[in-house]
Motif scaffolding. Structure first.
Motif, PDB file in Angstrom:
ATOM      1  N   TRP A 156      48.198  44.907  43.712  1.00 60.56           N
ATOM      2  CA  TRP A 156      48.021  43.504  44.099  1.00 60.56           C
ATOM      3  C   TRP A 156      49.394  42.880  44.324  1.00 60.56           C
ATOM      4  O   TRP A 156      50.334  43.139  43.574  1.00 60.56           O
ATOM      5  N   THR A 159      51.460  36.336  45.335  1.00 67.06           N
ATOM      6  CA  THR A 159      51.547  35.378  46.438  1.00 67.06           C
ATOM      7  C   THR A 159      52.064  34.022  45.999  1.00 67.06           C
ATOM      8  O   THR A 159      52.515  33.229  46.823  1.00 67.06           O
ATOM      9  N   ARG A 172      49.382  34.074  41.131  1.00 70.88           N
ATOM     10  CA  ARG A 172      48.277  34.341  42.054  1.00 70.88           C
ATOM     11  C   ARG A 172      48.569  35.626  42.826  1.00 70.88           C
ATOM     12  O   ARG A 172      49.675  35.808  43.346  1.00 70.88           O
ATOM     13  N   ALA A 174      47.069  38.723  45.654  1.00 67.60           N
ATOM     14  CA  ALA A 174      46.153  39.131  46.721  1.00 67.60           C
ATOM     15  C   ALA A 174      46.130  40.653  46.780  1.00 67.60           C
ATOM     16  O   ALA A 174      47.131  41.308  46.439  1.00 67.60           O
ATOM     17  N   ASN A 211      39.405  30.626  40.006  1.00 65.93           N
ATOM     18  CA  ASN A 211      38.877  31.342  41.171  1.00 65.93           C
ATOM     19  C   ASN A 211      38.326  32.715  40.792  1.00 65.93           C
ATOM     20  O   ASN A 211      38.539  33.700  41.497  1.00 65.93           O
ATOM     21  N   SER A 214      36.289  35.201  43.172  1.00 65.29           N
ATOM     22  CA  SER A 214      36.911  35.646  44.420  1.00 65.29           C
ATOM     23  C   SER A 214      37.216  37.137  44.371  1.00 65.29           C
ATOM     24  O   SER A 214      37.614  37.672  43.337  1.00 65.29           O
ATOM     25  N   THR A 216      39.309  38.204  46.840  1.00 67.17           N
ATOM     26  CA  THR A 216      40.543  38.217  47.616  1.00 67.17           C
ATOM     27  C   THR A 216      41.712  37.592  46.854  1.00 67.17           C
ATOM     28  O   THR A 216      42.810  37.468  47.391  1.00 67.17           O
ATOM     29  N   GLU A 217      41.461  37.193  45.618  1.00 64.26           N
ATOM     30  CA  GLU A 217      42.521  36.598  44.821  1.00 64.26           C
ATOM     31  C   GLU A 217      42.242  36.818  43.338  1.00 64.26           C
ATOM     32  O   GLU A 217      41.109  36.754  42.897  1.00 64.26           O
ATOM     33  N   ARG A 218      43.305  37.102  42.585  1.00 67.04           N
ATOM     34  CA  ARG A 218      43.245  37.120  41.127  1.00 67.04           C
ATOM     35  C   ARG A 218      44.279  36.111  40.630  1.00 67.04           C
ATOM     36  O   ARG A 218      45.431  36.120  41.082  1.00 67.04           O
ATOM     37  N   VAL A 219      43.852  35.249  39.688  1.00 67.85           N
ATOM     38  CA  VAL A 219      44.729  34.214  39.160  1.00 67.85           C
ATOM     39  C   VAL A 219      44.812  34.354  37.645  1.00 67.85           C
ATOM     40  O   VAL A 219      43.778  34.386  36.969  1.00 67.85           O
TER      41      VAL A 219
END
Length: 393
Positions: A156, A159, A172, A174, A211, A214, A216-219
């Motif tokens: 990952w 971003t 964050r 992607a 999020n 999702s 398309t994203e890991r936070v």
């Protein structure tokens, strides 16, 4: 289940094993890493070995499992096993590693206890170990099968990296390849694996803070741990554009969008599962009754303050209470109670489920207060960051 032959042996020797397990586990880990030093590269945490928390957690899990078998014949401690299984799968533990652990754990028991480990005692405790191991293997295979891919680690890309309260940062990520990503649930975590300056990979679990559904994203939001290795690296060295490895999402502390009223009590960076749950409730248009309780030393430390306040404001049946040890430096518009969190005097929702996350002394105190307030122990759930020392106790 534990055999009739082994039960009296375990019952008779549990006090001895229990009293010595804290000495046995360091011997075990020394033997294990001497024989398999590669396990310290990307699997076991060096900092948790150094501070002793991993040894305490292992000792606690074995003692808790054996005690349950003696006191509750015919059943297994499902909550204990589920918690361990989720941590194991986030690190990629597989069935083939259990015989390795068995070999070195029992060698450590014999080294510590000597002649007290008769053939009968060894046979009985071997049965306990494999009952626990087989149960965990079954759970872990099921958890792996639920994922959208068959990989333990995927790359990952960072971003965004933003400050989130004193000593805390929100990261964050992607996807850096085409591997299908699993949809997470609010309250779950991912393992982060980074390569440190000495070339050794180290892992740490972090709750997804926003999020969560999702793909398309890991936070994640982390507070720097000066005694650790992963968070200092992430805070000080990881830059936007860098690629690290994340596991699939795991964790059994999942907060649904419907159901009975919930009380979420957190302190410090323990607010991360609360923040993700609240954001998910907003996204689902939930009308669930929610009472959010949070405690900080001072307001500036509150890592996800604005995210949580916005979520509470957007939920029709949610309210938030704040406790601050330092009231002098709070914002002018902030309403807060001085001192440590205390449930006394609060009107807790009827049939509420309580979710706890924060330092261990905080969770123990709030759990006791909640039970005194009439919330059944079975309705209280918790998440421990790192090795589960509550279980060890």
């Amino acid at each position: 289940m534990l055999s009739n032959k082994s039960r009296p042996v375990i019952e008779a020797t549990l006090p001895l094993i229990g009293s010595r397990i804290g000495e046995i586990t360091p011997i075990f880990y020394n033997r294990l890493f001497t024989a398999h030093p590669e396990l310290l590269d990307g699997l076991f945490s060096r900092s948790n070995q150094k501070n002793g928390t991993q040894q305490q957690a292992l000792a606690g899990s074995i003692a808790a499992f054996a005690t349950h078998l003696v006191n509750n014949p015919g059943t297994l401690p499902e909550a204990v096993l589920a918690r361990i299984a989720h941590k194991h799968t986030s690190l990629g533990i597989v069935e083939e590693q259990y015989p390795i652990v068995y070999e070195h754990l029992f060698a450590a028991i014999v080294e510590d206890l000597g002649d007290a480990v008769t053939a009968e005692v060894a046979e009985a405790w071997t049965e306990v170990y494999w009952l626990m191991a087989d149960a965990l293997v079954k759970l872990e295979k099921g958890l792996y099968a639920q994922q959208a891919n068959d990989k333990i680690w995927t790359p990952w890309t960072l971003t965004s990296k933003e400050e989130a309260g004193t000593d805390s940062v929100t990261f964050r990520f992607a996807p850096a390849d085409e591997t299908p990503a699993t949809v997470a649930a609010p309250g779950q975590f991912v393992s982060v694996r980074v390569k440190l300056t000495d070339g050794v990979r180290q892992c740490r679990q972090y709750t997804l803070s926003d999020n969560v559904t999702s793909t398309t994203e890991r936070v994640i939001t982390t507070k720097i741990d000066s005694g650790g290795e992963v968070s200092p690296f992430m805070h000080q060295s990881l830059q936007v554009g860098d690629v690290i490895e994340l596991s699939n999402p795991y964790g059994d502390l999942v907060i649904d969008t419907v159901g009975a009223p919930i009380v979420i009590a957190t302190a410090g960076i323990g607010c991360t599962p609360s923040a993700s749950a609240l954001a998910n409730l907003v996204a689902a248009g939930s009308e669930r009754e929610v009472l959010v309780l949070h405690a900080e030393q001072q307001e500036a430390n509150w890592a996800l303050k604005y995210q949580m306040l916005e979520s509470v404001a957007a939920l029709p049946n949610a309210e938030i209470r704040l406790w601050l040890e330092d009231l002098e430096n709070k914002d002018a518009g902030t309403e807060a109670t001085a001192g440590f969190m205390n449930l006394a005097g609060l009107e807790l929702p009827v049939d509420a489920k309580l979710y706890l996350c924060g330092p261990l002394p905080f969770m123990r105190a709030i759990r006791s207060q909640a039970i005194d307030a009439g919330i059944p122990a079975t309705s209280i759930h918790y998440e421990v960051f790192g090795p589960d020392l509550w279980l060890a106790a």
